[in-house]
Write an enzyme that holds these catalytic residues in place. Structure first.
Site, PDB file in Angstrom:
ATOM      1  N   GLU A 166       0.864  -1.179   0.000  1.00  0.00           N
ATOM      2  CA  GLU A 166       0.000   0.000   0.000  1.00  0.00           C
ATOM      3  C   GLU A 166       0.898   1.226   0.000  1.00  0.00           C
ATOM      4  O   GLU A 166       1.830   1.316   0.811  1.00  0.00           O
ATOM      5  CB  GLU A 166      -0.920   0.011   1.230  1.00  0.00           C
ATOM      6  CG  GLU A 166      -1.773   1.283   1.276  1.00  0.00           C
ATOM      7  CD  GLU A 166      -2.836   1.291   2.381  1.00  0.00           C
ATOM      8  OE1 GLU A 166      -2.858   0.348   3.203  1.00  0.00           O
ATOM      9  OE2 GLU A 166      -3.626   2.249   2.414  1.00  0.00           O
ATOM     10  N   ASN A 215      -4.408   5.058  -2.058  1.00  0.00           N
ATOM     11  CA  ASN A 215      -5.656   5.499  -1.434  1.00  0.00           C
ATOM     12  C   ASN A 215      -6.254   6.638  -2.251  1.00  0.00           C
ATOM     13  O   ASN A 215      -5.549   7.566  -2.645  1.00  0.00           O
ATOM     14  CB  ASN A 215      -5.389   5.977  -0.012  1.00  0.00           C
ATOM     15  CG  ASN A 215      -4.978   4.839   0.888  1.00  0.00           C
ATOM     16  OD1 ASN A 215      -5.803   4.036   1.312  1.00  0.00           O
ATOM     17  ND2 ASN A 215      -3.671   4.726   1.146  1.00  0.00           N
ATOM     18  N   GLU A 269      -7.633   2.061  -3.429  1.00  0.00           N
ATOM     19  CA  GLU A 269      -8.350   1.796  -2.183  1.00  0.00           C
ATOM     20  C   GLU A 269      -9.324   2.951  -1.959  1.00  0.00           C
ATOM     21  O   GLU A 269      -8.912   4.106  -1.869  1.00  0.00           O
ATOM     22  CB  GLU A 269      -7.378   1.688  -1.003  1.00  0.00           C
ATOM     23  CG  GLU A 269      -6.489   0.458  -1.089  1.00  0.00           C
ATOM     24  CD  GLU A 269      -5.691   0.212   0.196  1.00  0.00           C
ATOM     25  OE1 GLU A 269      -5.959   0.871   1.221  1.00  0.00           O
ATOM     26  OE2 GLU A 269      -4.789  -0.647   0.161  1.00  0.00           O
ATOM     27  N   ASP A 282     -11.694   0.003   1.386  1.00  0.00           N
ATOM     28  CA  ASP A 282     -10.769   0.189   2.517  1.00  0.00           C
ATOM     29  C   ASP A 282     -11.545   0.323   3.826  1.00  0.00           C
ATOM     30  O   ASP A 282     -12.711   0.698   3.835  1.00  0.00           O
ATOM     31  CB  ASP A 282      -9.958   1.467   2.257  1.00  0.00           C
ATOM     32  CG  ASP A 282      -8.651   1.496   3.025  1.00  0.00           C
ATOM     33  OD1 ASP A 282      -8.368   0.538   3.765  1.00  0.00           O
ATOM     34  OD2 ASP A 282      -7.912   2.498   2.876  1.00  0.00           O
ATOM     35  N   GLU A 332      -6.082  -5.685   7.754  1.00  0.00           N
ATOM     36  CA  GLU A 332      -5.195  -4.548   8.041  1.00  0.00           C
ATOM     37  C   GLU A 332      -4.768  -4.560   9.501  1.00  0.00           C
ATOM     38  O   GLU A 332      -5.492  -5.056  10.368  1.00  0.00           O
ATOM     39  CB  GLU A 332      -5.950  -3.236   7.827  1.00  0.00           C
ATOM     40  CG  GLU A 332      -6.201  -2.857   6.405  1.00  0.00           C
ATOM     41  CD  GLU A 332      -6.737  -1.429   6.324  1.00  0.00           C
ATOM     42  OE1 GLU A 332      -5.906  -0.529   6.164  1.00  0.00           O
ATOM     43  OE2 GLU A 332      -7.953  -1.228   6.452  1.00  0.00           O
TER      44      GLU A 332
HETATM   45  P1  C2E Z   1      -5.410   3.581   5.552  1.00  0.00           P
HETATM   46  O1  C2E Z   1      -5.550   3.657   4.093  1.00  0.00           O
HETATM   47  O2  C2E Z   1      -6.362   2.706   6.280  1.00  0.00           O
HETATM   48  O3  C2E Z   1      -3.924   3.169   5.824  1.00  0.00           O
HETATM   49  C1  C2E Z   1      -3.534   2.324   6.824  1.00  0.00           C
HETATM   50  C2  C2E Z   1      -3.024   3.083   7.969  1.00  0.00           C
HETATM   51  O4  C2E Z   1      -2.775   2.171   9.018  1.00  0.00           O
HETATM   52  C3  C2E Z   1      -1.681   3.741   7.678  1.00  0.00           C
HETATM   53  O5  C2E Z   1      -1.614   4.883   8.476  1.00  0.00           O
HETATM   54  C4  C2E Z   1      -0.702   2.717   8.207  1.00  0.00           C
HETATM   55  O6  C2E Z   1       0.555   3.256   8.540  1.00  0.00           O
HETATM   56  C5  C2E Z   1      -1.434   2.233   9.418  1.00  0.00           C
HETATM   57  N1  C2E Z   1      -1.030   0.873   9.801  1.00  0.00           N
HETATM   58  C6  C2E Z   1      -0.603  -0.135   9.007  1.00  0.00           C
HETATM   59  N2  C2E Z   1      -0.346  -1.245   9.742  1.00  0.00           N
HETATM   60  C7  C2E Z   1      -0.620  -0.919  11.026  1.00  0.00           C
HETATM   61  C8  C2E Z   1      -0.533  -1.675  12.278  1.00  0.00           C
HETATM   62  O7  C2E Z   1      -0.156  -2.807  12.321  1.00  0.00           O
HETATM   63  N3  C2E Z   1      -0.898  -1.000  13.391  1.00  0.00           N
HETATM   64  C9  C2E Z   1      -1.302   0.280  13.373  1.00  0.00           C
HETATM   65  N4  C2E Z   1      -1.630   0.851  14.516  1.00  0.00           N
HETATM   66  N5  C2E Z   1      -1.403   1.009  12.216  1.00  0.00           N
HETATM   67  C10 C2E Z   1      -1.049   0.406  11.067  1.00  0.00           C
HETATM   68  P2  C2E Z   1      -1.153   6.233   7.915  1.00  0.00           P
HETATM   69  O8  C2E Z   1      -0.017   6.056   6.991  1.00  0.00           O
HETATM   70  O9  C2E Z   1      -1.010   7.169   9.064  1.00  0.00           O
HETATM   71  O10 C2E Z   1      -2.383   6.674   7.043  1.00  0.00           O
HETATM   72  C11 C2E Z   1      -3.563   7.006   7.631  1.00  0.00           C
HETATM   73  C12 C2E Z   1      -4.612   7.204   6.621  1.00  0.00           C
HETATM   74  O11 C2E Z   1      -4.330   8.333   5.802  1.00  0.00           O
HETATM   75  C13 C2E Z   1      -4.762   6.065   5.640  1.00  0.00           C
HETATM   76  O12 C2E Z   1      -5.519   5.041   6.202  1.00  0.00           O
HETATM   77  C14 C2E Z   1      -5.462   6.721   4.514  1.00  0.00           C
HETATM   78  O13 C2E Z   1      -6.825   6.795   4.779  1.00  0.00           O
HETATM   79  C15 C2E Z   1      -4.887   8.103   4.552  1.00  0.00           C
HETATM   80  N6  C2E Z   1      -3.863   8.204   3.509  1.00  0.00           N
HETATM   81  C16 C2E Z   1      -2.563   7.858   3.547  1.00  0.00           C
HETATM   82  N7  C2E Z   1      -1.993   8.100   2.365  1.00  0.00           N
HETATM   83  C17 C2E Z   1      -2.956   8.581   1.556  1.00  0.00           C
HETATM   84  C18 C2E Z   1      -3.007   9.010   0.200  1.00  0.00           C
HETATM   85  O14 C2E Z   1      -2.030   8.960  -0.546  1.00  0.00           O
HETATM   86  N8  C2E Z   1      -4.197   9.458  -0.289  1.00  0.00           N
HETATM   87  C19 C2E Z   1      -5.301   9.500   0.486  1.00  0.00           C
HETATM   88  N9  C2E Z   1      -6.448   9.960  -0.038  1.00  0.00           N
HETATM   89  N10 C2E Z   1      -5.309   9.101   1.756  1.00  0.00           N
HETATM   90  C20 C2E Z   1      -4.145   8.636   2.292  1.00  0.00           C
HETATM   91 MG    MG Z   2      -7.353   1.126   5.821  1.00  0.00          MG
HETATM   92 MG    MG Z   3      -5.706   2.343   2.635  1.00  0.00          MG
END
Ligand code: C2E
Ligand code: MG
Ligand code: MG
Length: 622
Positions: free
Chosen positions: A372, A431, A468, A498, A555
Site C-alpha cells: 500500500e 488510497n 483503495e 478500505d 489490516e
Molecule cells: P489507511 O488507508 O487505512 O492506511 C492504513 C493506515 O494504518 C496507515 O496509516 C498505516 O501506517 C497504518 N497501519 C498499518 N499497519 C498498522 C498496524 O499494524 N498497526 C497500526 N496501529 N497502524 C497500522 P497512515 O499512513 O497514518 O495513514 C492514515 C490514513 O491516511 C490512511 O488510512 C489513509 O486513509 C490516509 N492516507 C494515507 N496516504 C494517503 C493518500 O495517498 N491518499 C489519500 N487519499 N489518503 C491517504
Molecule cells: Mg485502511
Molecule cells: Mg488504505
C-alpha cells in the site's frame, strides 16, 4: 378691472356720513364689490380685527377715537410680517399731520374734498401693493411649510441612518461595530466581569436553496428574537457578528453563566415553525469569560476570539455551546498552520510529499504480494505530519486533487522502479479520496481518464495498480462513483474497499460495488486473538468475502497470534506492523530482492525509516 382687485374688501371709516356715502358710491361705480362703511372708530377697530379687510380708508379726525389711535390699536394686533394697509382721509395737508399719519403706519393720503380720479388711482395702487404682499406672504408660507416638511424628513432620515449604522438590516439586532462599542461601555460600569458567547446557526444554505432569501431572513429574525429574549432576561447584549453568527454577552462570569447558555441553546436550537413546514434549527457555540479587573478592549477582543475557537472545535450541527479551553485554540492554530504550510509545500516544495510502501503479505506463502502506498509529508520545521492530519484538510481545501495525482504518479514511478531493479513488480495500492472523484467531476473531467492517461504515459500494466476507496468516498454520489469504478475495472485495475467495517452500511454496498478486494479494518483485527466475539466477527467477514469472490486483506496485524488466527480463517493476505511498517522505496526494493525477508518474526522486519516522532503514533508496538 382685475377681478381680485375688484373683489378686495375695503372698509371706509369716517364720522361724516356724507363722506362715507360719497366714497362708497365712487368705489361701487368703479367696480369694487366689497366696500363696507363704518362711522364709529371704535367699532371699526373691532370689525377690522374680526373680519378680514384688504384696505382701510381712515378719517383722521373722529370724535370717539382719532385715526392715529385707530392705527395704534390695529398695529398692536399686527402679525410681525404684516403691515397696515391704511390710506388716511384728511382735509389737513400740513406736514405735521402727514408725518404723524406715516409714523402711525399709514401708507398714503387722500385729501378732502376728494379728487375722484386721484382717489381711485391711489386706492388701486394700494390694493395692488396689498395683493402683491398677500401673494408674497402666501409663497413665503408655502416655502416655509416645504422647508419644515423637508427638515422633518431629514431628521427622520438621520434617525434611520443612525439606526442602520448601528443595527443589522435583517434582524434589527446590534451590528458588529455597535455591539463592540456597547461591550466597551458595559466594561466601564461597575461589573462582575463579562462572558462573551458566539453562536452560529447552520441550515441557512439549505434553506436558501430550497426556499429563497426571504425565508432565510425570516429564519434569522426568529433566531434573533429567541436570542434576544434570553439575553434581555439576564441584562445581556445580543448582536450580529457575521452572516449567521451572533454575539451574546452576559454581564457576569462563573457558575451563573452555564444555566443561561443551556437555556439559550435550548431556545435557539429547536425547530422554526414559521414556514409551511418545520425547519429544525441546528448550530454550535462557544463562550469565554473576561474576569473583572481585566476588562479592557484587548481583553474583550481576546475573549471573543476564544469563544470563536470554542465554536470552531464543535461539529457544525451539534447544538452545543461549550466553554473555551486552551486545547481548542492549539488545535485551531495547528490546523491553520498545517493548512498554510501544505499549500506552500504543494506550490514550492512538492518533494516534501513522498510515498512509503507497506507490504501486503500472502499468508500461506509468507511472500510479499503487494503493497500500500502511504503518503508522507516531511516538513522542515513541523517534522513528519501524519496523513490522518493533512489529508482531511487537503480534502476541505480542494488540494486533494493535486495530491491524489502526485500519489498516483509516484506509485507508477515506483512500479517502474520495481520492474527495473527487482525484475518483478507487486501490485501497488493507492488510497483515493471521494473528493478526488467529486472535484474532477465538478470540473467536467474524470479521475478515471487521468489515471488512464498516466498509465499510458508510464507504460504500466493496469494490473499493477489498485485503488483503495473508503465508504465515505461513495458519498459523493453513489451511482456516479459506481460507474467510475466499473470503468476502472474495465481498464484492468483492482479496486479495494478500505477500512471495511468502520462505516455504517457496508453490507449493502458490497452487493453494488464492482470491487475486487475487501480490506478489513484494523479495529476488527485488534484483540481478535484474545476476544472470542471479536474473533467470530473477523472469521465471519473473511468467510463472507470469500463467498462473494473477493480477496481479503486484514489490516493492522501486529502480533503472531493475529497471524495465526487469520490463517485459521483462511484469510489470504495481511498487512501490518507485524510484518513491516510502511517503508521507504529503497527498503521496499531491498525487501523484494531478498526472498524470505518477510518472515513471521519481528527480527526479520525491514528497517523502518520514519523518525521516532512519527513512529510514536503507536508506541506500544515499536
Ligand atoms: P489507511 O488507508 O487505512 O492506511 C492504513 C493506515 O494504518 C496507515 O496509516 C498505516 O501506517 C497504518 N497501519 C498499518 N499497519 C498498522 C498496524 O499494524 N498497526 C497500526 N496501529 N497502524 C497500522 P497512515 O499512513 O497514518 O495513514 C492514515 C490514513 O491516511 C490512511 O488510512 C489513509 O486513509 C490516509 N492516507 C494515507 N496516504 C494517503 C493518500 O495517498 N491518499 C489519500 N487519499 N489518503 C491517504
Ligand atoms: Mg485502511
Ligand atoms: Mg488504505
Amino acid at each position: 378691472m382685475d377681478e381680485t382687485i375688484g373683489n378686495a374688501r375695503i372698509l371706509i371709516v369716517d364720522d361724516n356720513a356724507a363722506n362715507l356715502a360719497v366714497l362708497a358710491e365712487l368705489l361701487a361705480m368703479a367696480g369694487y364689490t366689497a366696500v363696507f362703511t363704518e362711522q364709529s372708530a371704535r367699532r371699526a377697530v373691532a370689525r377690522w380685527q374680526a373680519e378680514a379687510f384688504d384696505l382701510l380708508l381712515l378719517d383722521i379726525r373722529m370724535p370717539d377715537m382719532d385715526g392715529h389711535a385707530v392705527m395704534a390699536a390695529l398695529r398692536a394686533h399686527l402679525a410681525c410680517d404684516d403691515y397696515l394697509p391704511v390710506i388716511v382721509l384728511t382735509a389737513q395737508t400740513d406736514r405735521e399731520t402727514r408725518q404723524a399719519a406715516l409714523d402711525a403706519g399709514a401708507i398714503d393720503f387722500i385729501t378732502k374734498p376728494f379728487d375722484f380720479d386721484e382717489t381711485l388711482k391711489r386706492i388701486k395702487t394700494a390694493l395692488n401693493t396689498r395683493l402683491l404682499h398677500t401673494k408674497a406672504r402666501q409663497q413665503l408660507n408655502e416655502f416655509g411649510q416645504t422647508i419644515s416638511a423637508q427638515t422633518e424628513a431629514l431628521i427622520a432620515k438621520e434617525h434611520d441612518l443612525a439606526f442602520l449604522a448601528a443595527h443589522d438590516s435583517v434582524t434589527g439586532l446590534l451590528n458588529r461595530r455597535a455591539i463592540t462599542e456597547r461591550i466597551h461601555t458595559m466594561a466601564l460600569e461597575p461589573h462582575q466581569g463579562i462572558t462573551c458567547a458566539l453562536i452560529e446557526v447552520t441550515d441557512t444554505d439549505q434553506l436558501l436553496l430550497m426556499e429563497g432569501v426571504e425565508s432565510v431572513d425570516m429564519f434569522l429574525r426568529t433566531v434573533s428574537t429567541r436570542l434576544n429574549r434570553v439575553m434581555e432576561d439576564h441584562l445581556g447584549l445580543c448582536g450580529v457578528w457575521g452572516g449567521q453568527t451572533f454575539l451574546c454577552v452576559l454581564p457576569f462570569t462563573g457558575d451563573a453563566v452555564r444555566p443561561v447558555f443551556d437555556r439559550l441553546a435550548q431556545a435557539v436550537f429547536t425547530s422554526v415553525a414559521q414556514f409551511d413546514f418545520d425547519v429544525s434549527l441546528h448550530g454550535r457555540g462557544g463562550y469565554s469569560p473576561v474576569q473583572p479587573g481585566a476588562l479592557d478592549a484587548a481583553a474583550i477582543d481576546a475573549a471573543i476570539r476564544r469563544a470563536g475557537f470554542a465554536l470552531a472545535s464543535l461539529h457544525k450541527r451539534c447544538n452545543l455551546l461549550v466553554e473555551f479551553n486552551q486545547i481548542m485554540a492549539d488545535t485551531a492554530l495547528r490546523r491553520n498552520l498545517v493548512e498554510r504550510e501544505l499549500s506552500l509545500a504543494l506550490r514550492h516544495n512538492p518533494a516534501q510529499l513522498f510515498l512509503q510502501f507497506q507490504p501486503k503479505v500472502d499468508l500461506s506463502r509468507e511472500r510479499v504480494v503487494g503493497c500500500e502506498a502511504l503518503l508522507r509529508w516531511d516538513h522542515p520545521t513541523l517534522g513528519w505530519v501524519s496523513p490522518a492530519e493533512f489529508i482531511p484538510l487537503a480534502e476541505e481545501k480542494g488540494q486533494i486533487e493535486q495530491i491524489g495525482l502526485l500519489v498516483i504518479e509516484q506509485a507508477l514511478q515506483f512500479i517502474q522502479r520495481m520492474q527495473r531493479e527487482c525484475g518483478r513488480a507487486v501490485m501497488v495500492a493507492v488510497n483515493v479520496s471521494g473528493y478526488q472523484f467529486e472535484l474532477m467531476r465538478a470540473k467536467g473531467g474524470s479521475l478515471v481518464d487521468e489515471i488512464h492517461a498516466l498509465l499510458k504515459q508510464y507504460q504500466i500494466d493496469p494490473q499493477y495498480l489498485e485503488l483503495e476507496v473508503t465508504e465515505s468516498a461513495l458519498m459523493s454520489g453513489l451511482d456516479w462513483v459506481i460507474e467510475q469504478l466499473h470503468r476502472l475495472r474495465a481498464l484492468g485495475l483492482s479496486v479495494a474497499l478500505d477500512d471495511f467495517g468502520t462505516g455504517y452500511s457496508s453490507f449493502s454496498y458490497l452487493q453494488k460495488l464492482p470491487i475486487t478486494t475487501l480490506k478489513i479494518d484494523r479495529s476488527f483485527v485488534d484483540n481478535a486473538a484474545t476476544q472470542p466475539r471479536q474473533a467470530a466477527l473477523l472469521g465471519g467477514i473473511v468467510r463472507m468475502a470469500q463467498e462473494l469472490g473477493l480477496t481479503t486483506v486484514a489490516e493492522g496485524v501486529e502480533t503472531a497470534a493475529d497471524i495465526q488466527l487469520l490463517k485459521s480463517f483462511n484469510c489470504p493476505i495481511a498487512q501490518g506492523y507485524y510484518y513491516s511498517r510502511p517503508i521507504m522505496p529503497d527498503a521496499f526494493v531491498a525487501l523484494l530482492n531478498q526472498p524470505g525477508a518477510i518472515k513471521p518474526a519481528h527480527s526479520a522486519i525491514v528497517p523502518i525509516h520514519p523518525p521516532i516522532s512519527y513512529c510514536n503514533q503507536d508506541p506500544t508496538h515499536d
